[in-house]
Design a protein around this motif. Structure first.
Motif, PDB file in Angstrom:
ATOM      1  N   VAL A 164     -13.440 -50.645  -6.688  1.00 11.40           N
ATOM      2  CA  VAL A 164     -12.602 -50.248  -5.559  1.00 11.40           C
ATOM      3  C   VAL A 164     -13.455 -49.363  -4.662  1.00 11.40           C
ATOM      4  CG1 VAL A 164     -10.534 -49.014  -4.793  1.00 11.40           C
ATOM      5  CG2 VAL A 164     -10.493 -50.314  -6.928  1.00 11.40           C
ATOM      6  N   PHE A 165     -13.345 -49.552  -3.350  1.00 13.30           N
ATOM      7  CA  PHE A 165     -14.060 -48.727  -2.392  1.00 13.30           C
ATOM      8  C   PHE A 165     -13.080 -47.744  -1.765  1.00 13.30           C
ATOM      9  CE2 PHE A 165     -16.298 -47.518   1.431  1.00 13.30           C
ATOM     10  CZ  PHE A 165     -17.631 -47.579   1.081  1.00 13.30           C
ATOM     11  N   VAL A 166     -13.537 -46.524  -1.488  1.00 10.28           N
ATOM     12  CA  VAL A 166     -12.713 -45.525  -0.816  1.00 10.28           C
ATOM     13  C   VAL A 166     -13.444 -45.095   0.446  1.00 10.28           C
ATOM     14  CG1 VAL A 166     -11.561 -43.291  -0.970  1.00 10.28           C
ATOM     15  CG2 VAL A 166     -11.795 -44.709  -3.022  1.00 10.28           C
ATOM     16  N   GLY A 167     -12.798 -45.241   1.600  1.00  9.34           N
ATOM     17  CA  GLY A 167     -13.445 -44.890   2.856  1.00  9.34           C
ATOM     18  C   GLY A 167     -12.445 -44.453   3.902  1.00  9.34           C
ATOM     19  N   ASP A 168     -12.961 -43.953   5.029  1.00  9.98           N
ATOM     20  CA  ASP A 168     -12.105 -43.393   6.070  1.00  9.98           C
ATOM     21  C   ASP A 168     -12.108 -44.184   7.365  1.00  9.98           C
ATOM     22  OD1 ASP A 168     -14.013 -41.684   8.270  1.00  9.98           O
ATOM     23  OD2 ASP A 168     -14.942 -42.238   6.374  1.00  9.98           O
ATOM     24  N   ALA A 169     -12.953 -45.178   7.491  1.00  7.59           N
ATOM     25  CA  ALA A 169     -13.112 -45.881   8.764  1.00  7.59           C
ATOM     26  C   ALA A 169     -12.833 -47.370   8.615  1.00  7.59           C
ATOM     27  CB  ALA A 169     -14.540 -45.690   9.299  1.00  7.59           C
ATOM     28  N   VAL A 170     -12.470 -48.012   9.726  1.00 10.11           N
ATOM     29  CA  VAL A 170     -12.259 -49.456   9.685  1.00 10.11           C
ATOM     30  C   VAL A 170     -13.538 -50.174   9.285  1.00 10.11           C
ATOM     31  CG1 VAL A 170     -10.355 -49.446  11.343  1.00 10.11           C
ATOM     32  CG2 VAL A 170     -12.704 -49.645  12.175  1.00 10.11           C
ATOM     33  N   TRP A 171     -14.686 -49.547   9.557  1.00  7.27           N
ATOM     34  CA  TRP A 171     -15.965 -50.160   9.187  1.00  7.27           C
ATOM     35  C   TRP A 171     -16.130 -50.189   7.669  1.00  7.27           C
ATOM     36  CZ3 TRP A 171     -16.272 -51.803  13.749  1.00  7.27           C
ATOM     37  CH2 TRP A 171     -15.986 -50.986  14.834  1.00  7.27           C
ATOM     38  N   ASP A 172     -15.594 -49.173   6.984  1.00  8.81           N
ATOM     39  CA  ASP A 172     -15.612 -49.171   5.518  1.00  8.81           C
ATOM     40  C   ASP A 172     -14.753 -50.317   4.980  1.00  8.81           C
ATOM     41  OD1 ASP A 172     -17.146 -46.755   5.271  1.00  8.81           O
ATOM     42  OD2 ASP A 172     -15.338 -45.608   5.716  1.00  8.81           O
ATOM     43  N   VAL A 173     -13.569 -50.451   5.551  1.00  5.69           N
ATOM     44  CA  VAL A 173     -12.656 -51.504   5.098  1.00  5.69           C
ATOM     45  C   VAL A 173     -13.280 -52.881   5.329  1.00  5.69           C
ATOM     46  CG1 VAL A 173     -10.337 -52.455   5.259  1.00  5.69           C
ATOM     47  CG2 VAL A 173     -10.699 -50.007   5.658  1.00  5.69           C
ATOM     48  N   ALA A 174     -13.879 -53.056   6.497  1.00  6.25           N
ATOM     49  CA  ALA A 174     -14.492 -54.350   6.830  1.00  6.25           C
ATOM     50  C   ALA A 174     -15.655 -54.670   5.907  1.00  6.25           C
ATOM     51  CB  ALA A 174     -14.953 -54.344   8.282  1.00  6.25           C
ATOM     52  N   ALA A 175     -16.499 -53.677   5.659  1.00  3.15           N
ATOM     53  CA  ALA A 175     -17.660 -53.901   4.784  1.00  3.15           C
ATOM     54  C   ALA A 175     -17.214 -54.239   3.369  1.00  3.15           C
ATOM     55  CB  ALA A 175     -18.555 -52.658   4.786  1.00  3.15           C
ATOM     56  N   ALA A 176     -16.221 -53.501   2.876  1.00  4.75           N
ATOM     57  CA  ALA A 176     -15.712 -53.760   1.528  1.00  4.75           C
ATOM     58  C   ALA A 176     -15.110 -55.162   1.441  1.00  4.75           C
ATOM     59  CB  ALA A 176     -14.678 -52.704   1.150  1.00  4.75           C
ATOM     60  N   ALA A 177     -14.336 -55.543   2.453  1.00  5.44           N
ATOM     61  CA  ALA A 177     -13.706 -56.863   2.439  1.00  5.44           C
ATOM     62  C   ALA A 177     -14.754 -57.968   2.414  1.00  5.44           C
ATOM     63  CB  ALA A 177     -12.800 -57.016   3.657  1.00  5.44           C
ATOM     64  N   ARG A 178     -15.820 -57.797   3.178  1.00  4.76           N
ATOM     65  CA  ARG A 178     -16.870 -58.819   3.221  1.00  4.76           C
ATOM     66  C   ARG A 178     -17.603 -58.920   1.886  1.00  4.76           C
ATOM     67  NH1 ARG A 178     -19.437 -57.795   9.326  1.00  4.76           N
ATOM     68  NH2 ARG A 178     -17.465 -58.105  10.429  1.00  4.76           N
ATOM     69  N   ALA A 179     -17.557 -57.828   1.106  1.00  6.69           N
ATOM     70  CA  ALA A 179     -18.174 -57.836  -0.224  1.00  6.69           C
ATOM     71  C   ALA A 179     -17.171 -58.225  -1.308  1.00  6.69           C
ATOM     72  CB  ALA A 179     -18.754 -56.461  -0.538  1.00  6.69           C
ATOM     73  N   GLY A 180     -15.921 -58.476  -0.919  1.00  6.84           N
ATOM     74  CA  GLY A 180     -14.902 -58.873  -1.880  1.00  6.84           C
ATOM     75  C   GLY A 180     -14.310 -57.735  -2.675  1.00  6.84           C
ATOM     76  N   VAL A 181     -14.410 -56.497  -2.137  1.00  7.04           N
ATOM     77  CA  VAL A 181     -13.930 -55.314  -2.847  1.00  7.04           C
ATOM     78  C   VAL A 181     -12.726 -54.720  -2.114  1.00  7.04           C
ATOM     79  CG1 VAL A 181     -14.542 -52.967  -3.599  1.00  7.04           C
ATOM     80  CG2 VAL A 181     -16.252 -54.786  -3.692  1.00  7.04           C
ATOM     81  N   PRO A 182     -11.622 -54.441  -2.808  1.00  6.87           N
ATOM     82  CA  PRO A 182     -10.486 -53.798  -2.137  1.00  6.87           C
ATOM     83  C   PRO A 182     -10.853 -52.385  -1.700  1.00  6.87           C
ATOM     84  CG  PRO A 182     -10.126 -53.886  -4.508  1.00  6.87           C
ATOM     85  CD  PRO A 182     -11.355 -54.705  -4.236  1.00  6.87           C
ATOM     86  N   CYS A 183     -10.286 -51.960  -0.581  1.00  2.75           N
ATOM     87  CA  CYS A 183     -10.616 -50.646  -0.034  1.00  2.75           C
ATOM     88  C   CYS A 183      -9.361 -49.791   0.089  1.00  2.75           C
ATOM     89  CB  CYS A 183     -11.278 -50.784   1.334  1.00  2.75           C
ATOM     90  SG  CYS A 183     -11.812 -49.217   2.062  1.00  2.75           S
ATOM     91  N   VAL A 184      -9.454 -48.563  -0.421  1.00  5.93           N
ATOM     92  CA  VAL A 184      -8.422 -47.551  -0.237  1.00  5.93           C
ATOM     93  C   VAL A 184      -8.858 -46.673   0.931  1.00  5.93           C
ATOM     94  CG1 VAL A 184      -7.313 -45.513  -1.241  1.00  5.93           C
ATOM     95  CG2 VAL A 184      -7.714 -47.547  -2.644  1.00  5.93           C
ATOM     96  N   GLY A 185      -7.984 -46.487   1.907  1.00  3.64           N
ATOM     97  CA  GLY A 185      -8.324 -45.682   3.068  1.00  3.64           C
ATOM     98  C   GLY A 185      -7.811 -44.264   2.961  1.00  3.64           C
ATOM     99  N   VAL A 186      -8.504 -43.343   3.615  1.00  3.59           N
ATOM    100  CA  VAL A 186      -8.041 -41.964   3.769  1.00  3.59           C
ATOM    101  C   VAL A 186      -8.079 -41.619   5.256  1.00  3.59           C
ATOM    102  CG1 VAL A 186      -8.648 -41.118   1.468  1.00  3.59           C
ATOM    103  CG2 VAL A 186     -10.377 -41.101   3.261  1.00  3.59           C
TER     104      VAL A 186
END
Length: 227
Positions: A164-186
């Motif tokens: 699971v990835f944890v990030g604060d920016a849409v760029w974190d979410v996008a990068a995680a999605a492209r790697a196939g990893v769910p992202c939790v946002g803050v």
């Protein structure tokens, strides 16, 4: 702390997620652009915090990017270094990292920050004994490309289905999605819940302190070793 062989990994962005640094970056970039004779509004800079510096500069300078990139990068680095005493970890950041590590989970900090910035962040966080770190020198492309997330997965030794990835920016979410990893946002980086969810975040918390308080019922619990 010993990692459980049956556990997965939690991958953390640092700037704006674990350390209160995003608006220091905005200030440093604004000054750097102004010194280069190309003023940029602060809100335009903030909208791009979290992506790689080269892409940030290219989007904000347009046709002047080739001519001014190095000057702006140097100006940002100089001003950001002068602001380093203002860096601090968010409440709950150290505790969340150490709690997960104590459960046997692999914890990897993943950042596109320059090496000298990473050293400052590491000093502020003070969790080197329980984490691995991947940085800009480990990849060819920064976020929103998936390279940093993939490098963090390799460092953790797990597949995307066990992370699971944890990030604060849409760029974190996008990068995680492209790697196939769910992202939790803050929300601590200044991006809204609506934007993070629209980008694909599977859950959103106000900050890592709130995530710490409810982590056992959050997506992070999915990477715990079997009971």
């Amino acid at each position: 702390m010993t990692r459980s062989p049956d556990a997965g990994a939690v991958l953390f962005d640092i700037d704006g997620t674990l350390v209160d640094s995003n608006f220091l970056h905005v200030h440093a970039w604004v000054q750097a652009f102004a010194r280069a004779g190309h003023p940029v509004d602060a809100w335009r800079v903030h909208r791009r915090i979290g992506m790689g510096s080269g892409r940030l500069i290219a989007e904000l300078l347009g046709d002047d990017a080739d001519r001014l990139t190095e000057q702006v990068k140097d100006g940002h680095a100089e001003r950001y270094a002068a602001l380093a005493d203002l860096l601090r970890p968010f409440d709950g950041a150290r505790e969340l990292v150490r709690t997960l590590a104590g459960e046997g989970v692999a914890v990897v900090l993943s950042t596109s920050a320059a090496p000298e910035e990473v050293e400052r962040l590491r000093a502020v966080l003070d969790v080197d004994d329980v984490v691995e770190i991947t940085g800009a020198e480990d990849v060819e492309e920064a976020k929103p490309e998936p390279d940093l997330v993939q490098a963090a997965l390799e460092r953790a030794g797990v597949g995307p289905d066990r992370a699971v990835f944890v990030g604060d920016a849409v760029w974190d979410v996008a990068a995680a999605a492209r790697a196939g990893v769910p992202c939790v946002g803050v929300l601590s980086g200044g991006t809204s819940e609506a934007e993070l969810r629209e980008a694909g975040a599977v859950a959103v918390y106000p900050d890592v302190s709130a995530l710490l308080a409810g982590w056992r019922t959050s997506p992070l619990a999915a990477v715990l070793p079997p009971a």
